[in-house]
Motif scaffolding. Structure first.
Motif, PDB file in Angstrom:
ATOM      1  N   TRP A  39       2.981  19.020  -5.225  1.00 32.44           N
ATOM      2  CA  TRP A  39       2.475  17.405  -4.871  1.00 32.44           C
ATOM      3  C   TRP A  39       2.521  16.694  -6.287  1.00 32.44           C
ATOM      4  N   GLN A  40       3.502  15.631  -6.226  1.00 33.94           N
ATOM      5  CA  GLN A  40       3.708  14.597  -7.210  1.00 33.94           C
ATOM      6  C   GLN A  40       2.777  13.486  -7.060  1.00 33.94           C
ATOM      7  N   ARG A  41       1.930  13.143  -8.110  1.00 31.28           N
ATOM      8  CA  ARG A  41       0.903  12.189  -7.734  1.00 31.28           C
ATOM      9  C   ARG A  41       1.072  11.213  -9.060  1.00 31.28           C
ATOM     10  N   PHE A  42       1.069   9.889  -8.772  1.00 32.94           N
ATOM     11  CA  PHE A  42       1.115   8.961  -9.888  1.00 32.94           C
ATOM     12  C   PHE A  42       0.628   7.536  -9.448  1.00 32.94           C
ATOM     13  N   SER A  43       0.036   6.616 -10.154  1.00 30.41           N
ATOM     14  CA  SER A  43      -0.196   5.319  -9.902  1.00 30.41           C
ATOM     15  C   SER A  43       0.370   4.494 -10.747  1.00 30.41           C
ATOM     16  N   VAL A  44       0.714   3.193 -10.257  1.00 28.83           N
ATOM     17  CA  VAL A  44       1.445   2.140 -11.179  1.00 28.83           C
ATOM     18  C   VAL A  44       0.382   1.063 -10.925  1.00 28.83           C
ATOM     19  N   PRO A  45      -0.423   0.653 -12.198  1.00 31.40           N
ATOM     20  CA  PRO A  45      -1.375  -0.486 -11.824  1.00 31.40           C
ATOM     21  C   PRO A  45      -0.451  -1.744 -11.959  1.00 31.40           C
ATOM     22  N   PHE A  46      -0.968  -2.633 -10.943  1.00 29.60           N
ATOM     23  CA  PHE A  46       0.000  -4.099 -10.745  1.00 29.60           C
ATOM     24  C   PHE A  46      -1.277  -5.252 -11.395  1.00 29.60           C
ATOM     25  N   ALA A  47      -0.898  -6.071 -12.242  1.00 26.90           N
ATOM     26  CA  ALA A  47      -1.666  -7.130 -12.577  1.00 26.90           C
ATOM     27  C   ALA A  47      -0.851  -8.286 -13.050  1.00 26.90           C
ATOM     28  N   TYR A  48      -1.148  -9.477 -12.265  1.00 27.47           N
ATOM     29  CA  TYR A  48      -0.451 -10.700 -12.590  1.00 27.47           C
ATOM     30  C   TYR A  48      -1.250 -11.623 -12.461  1.00 27.47           C
ATOM     31  N   PRO A  49      -1.191 -12.820 -13.146  1.00 26.58           N
ATOM     32  CA  PRO A  49      -2.036 -14.160 -13.519  1.00 26.58           C
ATOM     33  C   PRO A  49      -1.394 -15.079 -12.212  1.00 26.58           C
ATOM     34  N   VAL A  50      -2.684 -15.819 -11.638  1.00 24.30           N
ATOM     35  CA  VAL A  50      -2.440 -16.673 -10.587  1.00 24.30           C
ATOM     36  C   VAL A  50      -2.854 -18.053 -11.367  1.00 24.30           C
ATOM     37  N   ALA A  51      -2.183 -18.831 -11.724  1.00 19.85           N
ATOM     38  CA  ALA A  51      -2.642 -20.479 -12.676  1.00 19.85           C
ATOM     39  C   ALA A  51      -2.642 -21.197 -11.825  1.00 19.85           C
TER      40      ALA A  51
END
Length: 425
Positions: A39-51
């Protein structure tokens, strides 16, 4: 300049698992067959500003420059800009304002080129527009450290976002929504798509943007029709997520209908916040399941847009879809009748239609053509049918079965109500 930013097996078997890290191993014995599963497991965090701001391209407003340079402040950042033709028609000086902004900050940002593209559903209906964007991205050497910036309504953001998401497996995409609907809903989300095979949003990706910059000044030049239609998405998200916000919409309906600046800005920001909260905390931001909780009123809206060949715009279709599903919720015993009545009255007070003759259009066998939208809605995600209805103001509820006869009654009620209004005028 003050800027506001909202910062989302069959058979007998035995299994032995080893390792606690991301590459867990499972030994499976099924009959005489031994199988190892890693089992290959990883996560990619996403973050972006809304102005949220005004006069984004004023030379003394640093917001755009800061968003382009926020992670690599010592680089000169290349940017390809796409402009919605409708926005340029309403603001002919926009290309020059964009050019002057980049010139003023030329030490750190470079305007590689700017291109005017069709607005509205036309850009999503013809894949050639996206192919032209991909060719431009290739020709101008826009790589994964450069930017594709889209200034326009939701359809332009969808098409440009799709091109950006597929070029080089994804280049940085920055959105500048210019309509109420795109500022308070679609522009702050993680989806983009074009219409192919006769199906709305059939071809697309989930690709969070680099940043979303909402400039309220763009709303000032919108046609009244588009400005009002965008309020439908705020009503939608209030009905399923925030009763207090819905009651605020009721109390401020007159101010919103005359585009009072303070009321409109609060409506846009609060709606955007609720959409962002659902994406971040709803548990399924890329819609891997069967539910689309933010699409209350949308199964019929998407079908109605197609039936009218997009004569009915998206926000207008959503308003009709809200009225239809509110009435159905009441007929099904989920929503008290007085609350369903309140909903259609709010739509009325804003000048939003709650009926269109294509709701009564029939197919080859005499069935209501609109109801085919339920199957198309299910097929878009797969799995079982999941439709969001209402159990109260601010309380969405998911159902997996729709009584077609009851839905036909809801359509007939809207038709009769429309006829009564026409006689009264």
């Amino acid at each position: 300049m003050e800027n506001h930013i909202i910062a989302g097996m069959a058979g007998e078997s035995s299994i032995a698992t080893t390792g606690a890290g991301p590459e867990q191993e499972q030994m499976r014995n099924i009959g005489d067959h031994a199988t190892m599963v890693k089992w290959q497991r990883f996560s990619v965090p996403f973050a972006y500003p809304v102005a949220f701001t005004r006069n984004l391209f004023a030379l003394d407003n640093p917001l755009l420059f800061e968003m382009l340079a926020m992670r690599e402040r010592d680089k000169r950042h290349r940017c390809l800009v796409y402009l919605d033709e409708g926005v340029v028609t309403a603001q002919p000086d926009l290309p020059n304002r964009v050019r002057r902004y980049f010139d003023a900050h030329a030490r750190h940002i470079e305007l590689v080129d700017w291109v005017v593209v069709p607005g509205g559903e036309d850009i999503k209906l013809h894949p050639g527009h996206v192919m032209a964007m991909l060719k431009a991205i290739h020709r101008l050497r826009i790589d994964r450290h450069a930017y594709v910036l889209a200034i326009g309504g939701g359809a332009v953001l969808d098409a440009v976002g799709f091109a950006a998401a597929t070029a080089h497996r994804g280049v940085r995409h920055l959105r500048v929504p210019t309509t109420v609907l795109s500022q308070n809903d679609s522009g702050v989300g993680v989806k983009n798509a074009i219409n192919t095979h006769g199906v709305k949003n059939f071809t697309g990706t989930f690709a969070p943007p680099w940043a979303v910059l909402n400039d309220f000044d763009f709303l000032e030049t919108l046609p009244r029709r588009e400005r009002v239609a965008g309020i439908a998405e705020a009503i939608k998200v209030a009905l399923i997520r925030d009763g207090d916000f819905y009651r605020w919409l009721e109390a401020n309906a007159q101010a919103l209908a005359r585009f009072d600046q303070s009321a409109e800005e609060f409506m846009v920001r609060r709606s955007a916040e609720l959409h962002m909260h659902q994406i971040a905390y709803g548990g399924d931001p890329f819609e891997l399941g069967s539910a689309r909780p933010l699409d209350f009123g949308h199964w019929s809206a998407h079908k109605l847009e197609a039936l009218t060949h997009h004569e009915v715009h998206h926000g207008e279709a959503v308003a009709i879809g809200i009225a239809l599903d509110a009435r159905y919720s009441a007929l099904a015993g989920l929503l008290p009748e007085p609350e369903a009545q309140r909903i259609v009255e709010l739509l009325d007070s804003l000048g939003l239609a709650t009926f269109h003759p294509q709701l009564l259009a029939t197919g080859p066998s005499g069935e209501l053509a609109l109801l085919a939208g339920l199957q198309e809605f299910r097929e878009h995600l797969g799995g079982e049918l999941t439709v969001t209805l209402l159990s109260g103001i601010g309380q969405g509820i998911e159902v997996h079965d729709i009584d077609m006869a009851l839905m036909a009654q809801a359509i007939a009620w809207l038709s009769e109500r429309e006829a009564c209004h026409a006689l009264a005028q």
